[in-house]
Design an enzyme around this catalytic site. Structure first.
Site, mmCIF file in Angstrom:
data_model
loop_
_atom_site.group_PDB
_atom_site.id
_atom_site.type_symbol
_atom_site.label_atom_id
_atom_site.label_comp_id
_atom_site.label_asym_id
_atom_site.label_seq_id
_atom_site.Cartn_x
_atom_site.Cartn_y
_atom_site.Cartn_z
ATOM 1 N N ASN A 63 3.111 49.436 23.085
ATOM 2 C CA ASN A 63 1.770 49.663 22.544
ATOM 3 C C ASN A 63 0.905 48.489 23.001
ATOM 4 O O ASN A 63 0.956 47.415 22.415
ATOM 5 C CB ASN A 63 1.848 49.744 21.011
ATOM 6 C CG ASN A 63 0.490 49.944 20.372
ATOM 7 O OD1 ASN A 63 -0.504 50.183 21.068
ATOM 8 N ND2 ASN A 63 0.430 49.843 19.055
ATOM 9 N N LYS A 87 -2.187 48.154 22.804
ATOM 10 C CA LYS A 87 -3.369 47.967 21.948
ATOM 11 C C LYS A 87 -4.619 47.750 22.826
ATOM 12 O O LYS A 87 -4.707 48.343 23.897
ATOM 13 C CB LYS A 87 -3.129 46.827 20.959
ATOM 14 C CG LYS A 87 -1.811 47.036 20.183
ATOM 15 C CD LYS A 87 -1.610 46.095 19.041
ATOM 16 C CE LYS A 87 -0.262 46.395 18.380
ATOM 17 N NZ LYS A 87 -0.004 45.564 17.223
ATOM 18 N N GLU A 105 7.182 50.899 10.748
ATOM 19 C CA GLU A 105 6.579 49.615 11.089
ATOM 20 C C GLU A 105 6.081 48.940 9.809
ATOM 21 O O GLU A 105 4.944 49.197 9.369
ATOM 22 C CB GLU A 105 5.404 49.822 12.036
ATOM 23 C CG GLU A 105 5.786 50.450 13.354
ATOM 24 C CD GLU A 105 4.823 50.030 14.451
ATOM 25 O OE1 GLU A 105 5.266 49.379 15.395
ATOM 26 O OE2 GLU A 105 3.630 50.329 14.334
ATOM 27 N N GLY A 130 4.598 45.830 20.357
ATOM 28 C CA GLY A 130 3.223 45.411 20.618
ATOM 29 C C GLY A 130 3.202 44.174 21.501
ATOM 30 O O GLY A 130 3.341 44.250 22.721
ATOM 31 N N HIS A 168 -1.030 54.476 13.256
ATOM 32 C CA HIS A 168 -0.661 53.058 13.374
ATOM 33 C C HIS A 168 -1.328 52.276 12.236
ATOM 34 O O HIS A 168 -2.454 52.579 11.845
ATOM 35 C CB HIS A 168 -1.101 52.516 14.739
ATOM 36 C CG HIS A 168 -0.557 51.154 14.996
ATOM 37 N ND1 HIS A 168 -1.135 50.033 14.480
ATOM 38 C CD2 HIS A 168 0.534 50.731 15.682
ATOM 39 C CE1 HIS A 168 -0.422 48.971 14.841
ATOM 40 N NE2 HIS A 168 0.605 49.376 15.569
ATOM 41 N N GLY A 198 2.860 41.989 14.474
ATOM 42 C CA GLY A 198 2.072 40.918 15.067
ATOM 43 C C GLY A 198 2.213 39.577 14.362
ATOM 44 O O GLY A 198 1.452 38.651 14.624
HETATM 45 P P1 PGA Z 1 4.116 43.775 17.398
HETATM 46 O O1 PGA Z 1 3.327 45.140 17.193
HETATM 47 O O2 PGA Z 1 5.332 44.080 18.230
HETATM 48 O O3 PGA Z 1 3.157 42.862 18.076
HETATM 49 O O4 PGA Z 1 4.506 43.287 16.033
HETATM 50 C C1 PGA Z 1 4.003 46.334 16.937
HETATM 51 C C2 PGA Z 1 3.022 47.448 16.757
HETATM 52 O O5 PGA Z 1 1.900 47.197 16.309
HETATM 53 O O6 PGA Z 1 3.303 48.619 17.048
#
Ligand code: PGA
Length: 249
Positions: free
Chosen positions: A11, A13, A168, A233, A96, A174
């Site tokens: 992802n 983003k 998630e 992410g 999400h 994040g």
């Molecule tokens: P992250 O994000 O791996 O940066 O924690 C995961 C996501 O938002 O799908």
């Protein structure tokens, strides 16, 4: 049996312009070797989806990070399922936590999106997960139940049995705080039980884990029996890291 396949979903983003996106895809294409049991799915910005489709192969497919639930019309700024289909984008991430929190997407809106995506024969990856506060208040089961059942409202059982889920936990996204082995294992079991209790095929619906997955923890997390892949992410933004996660799945 859907669960023989694992999913490695990037992802991106709101990252990468077209030049960066192309460099990344050139690089990942040269690295991956064919593993029939793993699907790489890359969710880029809308603007690059059409260009990326030339990298479509048996190993790599593409997802949208969002979609609107109407077919066409005066919906400024939105993208329809038809627009995605035309550029061979067959997957859509729905619900999400950033869409839920920043763009105020309710479970009801997510239900409309899921219904539309399924009716248009695209493949949804539905994200669910509790906040830290909800977990601390022992509300995880309640929250996941309402996210799932509201999202599924009015959609036939056989269609739901073909979707993919991503668990998630909001507090792990994040933040660098990956949920630990036991939490992920337990929560994926809870999700399977919710599905089974409500008449869905809880044994067979793939459940991905997402939340600070990286090249260091991927191996351990991939060993959790109920985890059918990752939604990644931050670590998906570096080809080497993403490739290493893929290799550990
Ligand atoms: P992250 O994000 O791996 O940066 O924690 C995961 C996501 O938002 O799908």
């Amino acid at each position: 049996m859907q669960r023989k396949i694992k999913y490695c979903v990037a992802n991106w983003k709101m990252n990468f312009n077209s030049t960066q996106s192309k460099e990344y895809l050139d690089s990942i294409r040269s690295k991956i070797f064919k593993r029939n049991n793993i699907k790489i799915i890359i969710a880029s910005s809308f603007i690059d989806i059409a260009m990326n489709s030339k990298y479509l192969s048996n190993n790599i497919s593409f997802a949208a990070q969002n979609v609107f639930y109407k077919s066409q019309g005066a919906y400024t700024g939105e993208i329809s399922c038809n627009m995605l289909k035309e550029v061979n984008c067959n997957w859509v991430i729905i619900g999400h936590s950033e869409r839920r929190a920043i763009f105020h997407e309710s479970n009801e809106i997510i239900n409309k999106k899921l219904t539309k995506v399924i009716n248009e024969k695209l493949s949804p990856i539905l994200c669910i997960g509790e906040t830290e506060e909800e977990r601390n208040q022992n509300k995880t089961l309640e929250i996941l139940t309402s996210q799932l059942l509201t999202a599924f409202n009015g959609i036939s059982y056989d269609k739901i049995n073909n979707i993919k889920l991503a668990y998630e936990p909001v507090w792990a996204i994040g933040t660098g705080n990956t949920a630990n082995f036991d939490i992920i294992d337990d929560t994926h079991k809870i999700i399977r039980n919710i599905l089974l209790k409500n008449g869905y095929n809880g044994y067979d619906i793939p459940i991905l884990y997402g939340g600070s997955v990286n090249e260091k923890n991927a191996k351990e997390l991939a060993e959790i029996k109920n985890v059918d892949g990752f939604l990644i992410g931050g670590a998906s933004l570096e080809v080497e890291k993403f490739y290493s996660i893929y290799n550990n799945l």
